[in-house]
Write a protein that holds these residues in place. Structure first.
Motif, short mmCIF file in Angstrom:
data_model
loop_
_atom_site.label_atom_id
_atom_site.label_comp_id
_atom_site.label_asym_id
_atom_site.label_seq_id
_atom_site.Cartn_x
_atom_site.Cartn_y
_atom_site.Cartn_z
N GLY A 1 0.84 -1.21 0.00
CA GLY A 1 0.00 0.00 0.00
C GLY A 1 0.87 1.25 0.00
N GLY B 1 -0.45 4.61 -1.03
CA GLY B 1 -1.69 5.07 -0.40
C GLY B 1 -1.44 6.10 0.69
N SER C 1 2.38 -2.86 -4.36
CA SER C 1 1.05 -2.46 -4.83
C SER C 1 0.92 -2.98 -6.26
CB SER C 1 0.87 -0.94 -4.77
OG SER C 1 1.32 -0.32 -5.95
N TRP D 1 -3.29 -8.23 -3.79
CA TRP D 1 -3.86 -9.04 -2.70
C TRP D 1 -4.70 -10.20 -3.23
CZ3 TRP D 1 -2.19 -9.46 1.97
CH2 TRP D 1 -1.59 -8.39 2.62
N TYR E 1 -3.70 -3.76 4.16
CA TYR E 1 -4.56 -4.62 3.33
C TYR E 1 -5.56 -3.77 2.55
CZ TYR E 1 -7.68 -8.34 1.91
OH TYR E 1 -8.43 -9.21 1.15
N SER E 2 -5.79 -4.16 1.30
CA SER E 2 -6.77 -3.45 0.47
C SER E 2 -7.88 -4.38 0.04
CB SER E 2 -6.10 -2.88 -0.78
OG SER E 2 -5.51 -1.64 -0.50
N PRO E 3 -9.16 -3.93 -0.01
CA PRO E 3 -9.53 -2.54 0.21
C PRO E 3 -9.60 -2.13 1.67
CG PRO E 3 -11.49 -3.81 -0.31
CD PRO E 3 -10.33 -4.75 -0.44
N ASP E 4 -9.81 -3.08 2.57
CA ASP E 4 -9.96 -2.71 3.98
C ASP E 4 -9.94 -3.99 4.79
OD1 ASP E 4 -11.37 0.01 5.43
OD2 ASP E 4 -11.43 -1.87 6.55
N ASP F 1 -9.08 11.18 0.16
CA ASP F 1 -9.85 9.96 -0.15
C ASP F 1 -11.27 10.35 -0.55
OD1 ASP F 1 -10.73 7.26 -0.29
OD2 ASP F 1 -9.21 6.68 1.14
#
Ligand SMILES: NC(=O)c1ccc[n+]([C@@H]2O[C@H](COP(=O)([O-])OP(=O)(O)OC[C@H]3O[C@@H](n4cnc5c(N)ncnc54)[C@H](OP(=O)(O)O)[C@@H]3O)[C@@H](O)[C@H]2O)c1
Length: 287
Positions: free
Chosen positions: A25, A28, A49, A58, A78-81, A146
């Motif tokens: 990330g 980000g 990324s 991921w 971690y993406s998205p959350d 964001d």
């Protein structure tokens, strides 16, 4: 003397080898700041990324081992959350891949009051890694970098929120704590709960941004259904809409309406106030 050494921490990384730190990330809100701080210290950084070299995705486990190969440590965003289903399993699997490749030091950014995020923390704690967990409240930068930024700029946020206060935390504080953790073994096995120093409702937060920008920024309270329709109308994917619904409906129900002392414990200094965030983001032209 920088802030970390001022806090009394040694900094073995500055004296370290060519092994990179993998910053997942790393483009980000938090990862970008972590990467910049590490580079300032002369630490080689590898961005993890989809646009990194090699790419890290991921959803594609085959990309994990090449990305972590030879890394001395990893910052794990971690993406998205971390709140989404499947995140705990991904963190457990990633830790296994990292350990198999010889990367033991893992610093995880996590969310406060989120069941899946707390399960992911437990997976990391049980993995055998040298872990640090940085468990955060809502980021102040959600307003400036964001999904809330455009609405702030337009002068009106339509959100399904009440008067529940949140101790918004600054991504610069998060990055300082993460870099301290990546730089000093005394943070191994520690869970830091990070918040800002003050509870603010969304209305309070917009008041601070309004004062910093000299503009009137209104909060319009809308139903969950109207909020969802609005997001869909802007083309937001369904899984992101469902994540935001979860966050506004459940995580912002008051469970996190308290201040935590993680910044002070990790860095030996107070957390940055939302007003300072608003002033510096306004000065940098965020809105
Ligand atoms: N926002 C909050 O208020 C809040 C609060 C507490 C905890 N958190 C946690 O913070 C984490 C997010 O950190 P952040 O806000 O710093 O990141 P962010 O600003 O959302 O940026 C996402 C980063 O991940 C990369 N990325 C996106 N999708 C990816 C994928 N499928 N595979 C690999 N990389 C991907 C992006 O780069 P590319 O586009 O190049 O792939 C980018 O570097 C989440 O785990 C969340 O649970 C957030």
């Amino acid at each position: 003397m920088d802030r970390l050494s001022h806090a009394g921490f040694n900094d073995p990384m500055t004296a370290q080898t060519d092994s990179p730190v993998l910053v997942i990330g790393g483009t980000g809100k938090t990862g970008r700041r972590v990467a910049a701080r590490l580079r300032e210290r002369g630490v080689p950084v590898r961005i993890g990324s989809r646009s990194g070299t090699p790419p890290f995705e991921w959803k594609d486990r085959a990309t994990w081992a090449p990305a972590v190969h030879g890394a001395s440590a990893a910052y794990v965003a971690y993406s998205p959350d971390l709140a989404v289903p499947g995140a705990p399993e991904a963190i457990a699997d990633f830790a296994r891949v990292a350990l198999d490749g010889g990367t033991r030091r893992l610093v995880l950014i996590s969310g406060r009051g989120e069941a899946e995020a707390q399960r992911a923390e437990q997976e990391l704690q049980a993995s055998g890694a040298d872990w640090t967990i940085v468990r955060c409240s809502w980021f102040s930068q959600n307003f400036s970098e964001d999904f809330l930024r455009d609405a702030v700029q337009a002068g009106e946020l339509a959100l399904p929120v009440g008067d529940v206060p949140e101790p918004f935390v600054d991504a610069d504080d998060i990055a300082d704590v993460a870099v301290a953790a990546l730089s000093d073994d005394r943070h191994i096995g520690r869970l830091y709960e990070l918040t800002g120093p003050r509870l603010l409702t969304f209305e309070d937060a917009l008041g601070e941004i309004g004062a910093a920008t000299g503009r009137d920024i209104r909060l319009t309270r809308v139903s969950e259904a109207a909020f969802t329709r609005e997001l869909a109308g802007h083309g937001m994917p369904a899984d992101m809409i469902s994540l935001l619904r979860y966050i506004f409906k459940e995580v912002l129900d008051g469970r996190n309406a308290s201040i935590a002392d993680g910044v002070q414990r990790a860095l030996g200094r107070p957390a940055r106030d939302f007003r300072d965030f608003a002033l510096s983001a306004a000065a940098a032209g965020a809105w």
